[in-house]
Design an enzyme around this catalytic site. Structure first.
Site, PDB file in Angstrom:
ATOM      1  N   ASN A 120       4.072  -2.028  -2.518  1.00 33.69           N
ATOM      2  CA  ASN A 120       3.930  -3.572  -2.570  1.00 33.69           C
ATOM      3  C   ASN A 120       4.203  -4.008  -3.896  1.00 33.69           C
ATOM      4  O   ASN A 120       3.681  -4.764  -4.371  1.00 33.69           O
ATOM      5  CB  ASN A 120       2.916  -4.026  -1.841  1.00 33.69           C
ATOM      6  N   GLY A 200      -2.814   4.304  -6.294  1.00 37.14           N
ATOM      7  CA  GLY A 200      -3.291   5.538  -5.634  1.00 37.14           C
ATOM      8  C   GLY A 200      -4.519   5.936  -6.063  1.00 37.14           C
ATOM      9  O   GLY A 200      -5.237   5.116  -7.074  1.00 37.14           O
ATOM     10  N   CYS A 251      -1.579  -0.770   3.387  1.00 33.79           N
ATOM     11  CA  CYS A 251      -2.740   0.194   3.549  1.00 33.79           C
ATOM     12  C   CYS A 251      -3.448  -0.036   4.657  1.00 33.79           C
ATOM     13  O   CYS A 251      -4.377   0.799   5.209  1.00 33.79           O
ATOM     14  CB  CYS A 251      -3.563   0.366   2.057  1.00 33.79           C
ATOM     15  N   GLU A 341      -4.250   9.366   5.603  1.00 32.67           N
ATOM     16  CA  GLU A 341      -3.850   8.227   5.465  1.00 32.67           C
ATOM     17  C   GLU A 341      -2.371   8.729   5.079  1.00 32.67           C
ATOM     18  O   GLU A 341      -1.812   9.432   4.488  1.00 32.67           O
ATOM     19  CB  GLU A 341      -4.216   7.488   4.040  1.00 32.67           C
ATOM     20  N   LEU A 420      -7.374  -5.156  -1.081  1.00 33.71           N
ATOM     21  CA  LEU A 420      -8.559  -5.237  -0.087  1.00 33.71           C
ATOM     22  C   LEU A 420      -9.715  -4.364  -0.735  1.00 33.71           C
ATOM     23  O   LEU A 420      -9.517  -3.137  -0.551  1.00 33.71           O
ATOM     24  CB  LEU A 420      -7.876  -4.915   1.204  1.00 33.71           C
TER      25      LEU A 420
END
Length: 488
Positions: A120, A200, A251, A341, A420
């Site tokens: 992003n 990451g 995410c 994920e 977040l």
């Protein structure tokens, strides 16, 4: 032949940028709320105006996602974030309680280091610049090397607009020669007050290990539970809308689906109707070997790619029009790729006996990876929804909404954000969706309201020598005591 040391150039550039950012921040810190608001509005307008241009650049450079969806992210970062923060008090006295005699004063943290991911890139720059400046801070960005050009172009656009609105030069800047050593220098620099780390796990860990206060976010691995009372058609639509948005690069997007045995067939049928492709055991096994690299990390080749591209890379054949690849799974663990994920349109599909077992499965998935981040539940049963909310190790319980857009506050009333927090359980310093209030310190001015005699539990009157300072109630108390002594 001259040898150019890229690392040294990067380190020197960081030192220069931080020095300028420090001076610029001193000017920002002295500005009024109106002046700050004007600059923030200029950043918002510039981001929105260039949303499509930057979206196209991001897709072309990174190969991740869909530029049309990136327009939405850029617009969200520009307009939605602005609308939420525009009336916030972030300068001077921001709160005052005259009755309790306490006032709160906003204090900027100083120079912020902004780490930017390739998933992003442009939207993150717009968002982080806006919330930093809103708090009276300057920000120096460290671009992801794979998204350097679109990140630097975003910085150039919003910085120019900010300066034209009165922002000091150097308040919004980025490393033009990014390197690991340069980023490390930025994070550890004595004049950097706070790190906003989005990227990451290794980068976030490095931020927390730098010695500089940091706000970092861990990986997302949100399971979506479709409880039997849910509107199954709508639940599946929302999950697919979320997982296909920008090809799953947010995410907070769903990573697995958990259903009850009694509604399993209906859910599978609905996924197939809406473009979900359930891979055979052989196909799922073949793709699983492609999801993770040998070191156990996610294969960047699948990130933000379409189902067609992913299928071709894995050597499997899928129907035309497939929106999401789905693998039936029972296992959870680091060695099982589907339980982790996947920033791509790939989902794990779990079936459990009842909602209690489904609840346990969701907890297993989150504890495996993504603890503290996000969980999604589709249900009409408020009791079960509350049970999930009470027990899950996450910071966001999203109810009847797409995970990606709900988590960032686009489809919910959460703080609109692209960083977040995951709370202590996720190794983060906060569980918030990060906004300007996370980037200021609060200085509290308080007036005394009690004397030491009251804290000791003594009669304040008996130890006071100056009757003129006492109110009528205290004078009456003294008179009563004197009368008692005379009677005695």
């Amino acid at each position: 032949m001259d040898v150019i040391d890229k690392d040294l150039i990067s380190i020197q550039e960081v030192r220069s940028l931080v020095s300028k950012a420090k001076e610029a921040q001193k000017i920002l810190a002295a500005m009024s709320q109106e002046q700050i608001n004007k600059i923030v509005k200029a950043i918002s307008d510039a981001g929105a105006k260039n949303a499509e241009k930057l979206a196209r650049m991001a897709e072309e450079e990174t190969g991740f996602g869909k530029w049309r969806d990136k327009i939405i992210k850029n617009t969200f970062a520009s307009k939605s974030v602005y609308e939420y923060i525009k009336d916030m008090k972030t300068v001077g006295i921001i709160n005052e309680d005259r009755e309790k005699k306490i006032a709160e004063i906003a204090v900027p943290v100083g120079v912020v280091a902004g780490l930017v991911p390739s998933t992003n890139p442009t939207s993150t720059v717009i968002y982080k610049a806006m919330i930093s400046v809103k708090g009276g801070n300057s920000i120096v960005f460290s671009p992801h090397p794979n998204a350097k050009n679109c990140i630097l172009e975003t910085i150039k656009i919003i910085s120019k607009a900010a300066v034209e609105a009165g922002c000091p030069e150097g308040a919004i800047a980025g490393i033009t020669v990014p390197s690991m050593e340069g980023t490390s220098e930025l994070m550890k620099h004595k004049d950097v007050a706070l790190i906003l780390a989005t990227g990451g796990s290794a980068m976030v860990k490095a931020a927390y290990s730098s010695g500089t206060p940091a706000i970092g976010v861990g990986p997302g691995n949100g399971p979506a539970f479709i409880e039997k009372s849910a509107d199954i058609k709508l639940a599946v639509k929302r999950i697919l809308d979320s997982k296909t948005f920008d090809n799953g690069t947010i995410c907070a997007s769903e990573q697995s689906v958990v259903v009850e045995e009694c509604s399993k067939d209906k859910v599978i049928e609905e996924f197939k109707k809406q473009g979900g492709y359930f891979m055979t055991e052989e196909e799922a096994d073949r793709l699983s070997k492609f999801i993770l690299r040998a070191n156990g990390t996610m294969n960047p080749k699948i990130v933000g790619k379409s189902p067609k591209n992913i299928a071709e890379m894995a050597g499997i054949s899928i129907p035309e029009g497939t929106r999401v690849l789905i693998a039936k799974e029972t296992r959870v663990g680091k060695q099982y790729p589907y339980s982790r994920e996947k920033l791509a349109p790939i989902l794990a599909f779990y079936c459990e006996e009842n909602w209690e077992k489904a609840c346990e499965k969701c907890i297993d998935v989150l504890n495996n990876e993504g603890a503290g981040h996000t969980l999604i539940i589709h249900s009409k049963n408020e009791d079960i929804i509350r049970e999930f909310a009470l027990k899950k190790p996450v910071s966001r319980i999203l109810v009847n909404t797409p995970g990606a857009l709900g988590g960032i506050g686009a489809a919910t009333n959460l703080v609109p954000a692209l960083t977040l927090g995951c709370g202590a359980v996720g190794g983060s310093s906060t569980s918030d969706n990060i906004g300007p209030m996370n980037l200021i310190n609060i200085r509290r001015m308080v007036y005394g309201v009690k004397e030491i005699e009251e804290l000791r539990g003594e009669d304040k009157v008996s130890s006071c020598e100056n009757l003129k300072d006492l109110n009528e109630e205290y004078i009456n108390a003294i008179v009563e005591k004197l009368l008692e002594k005379l009677k005695g």
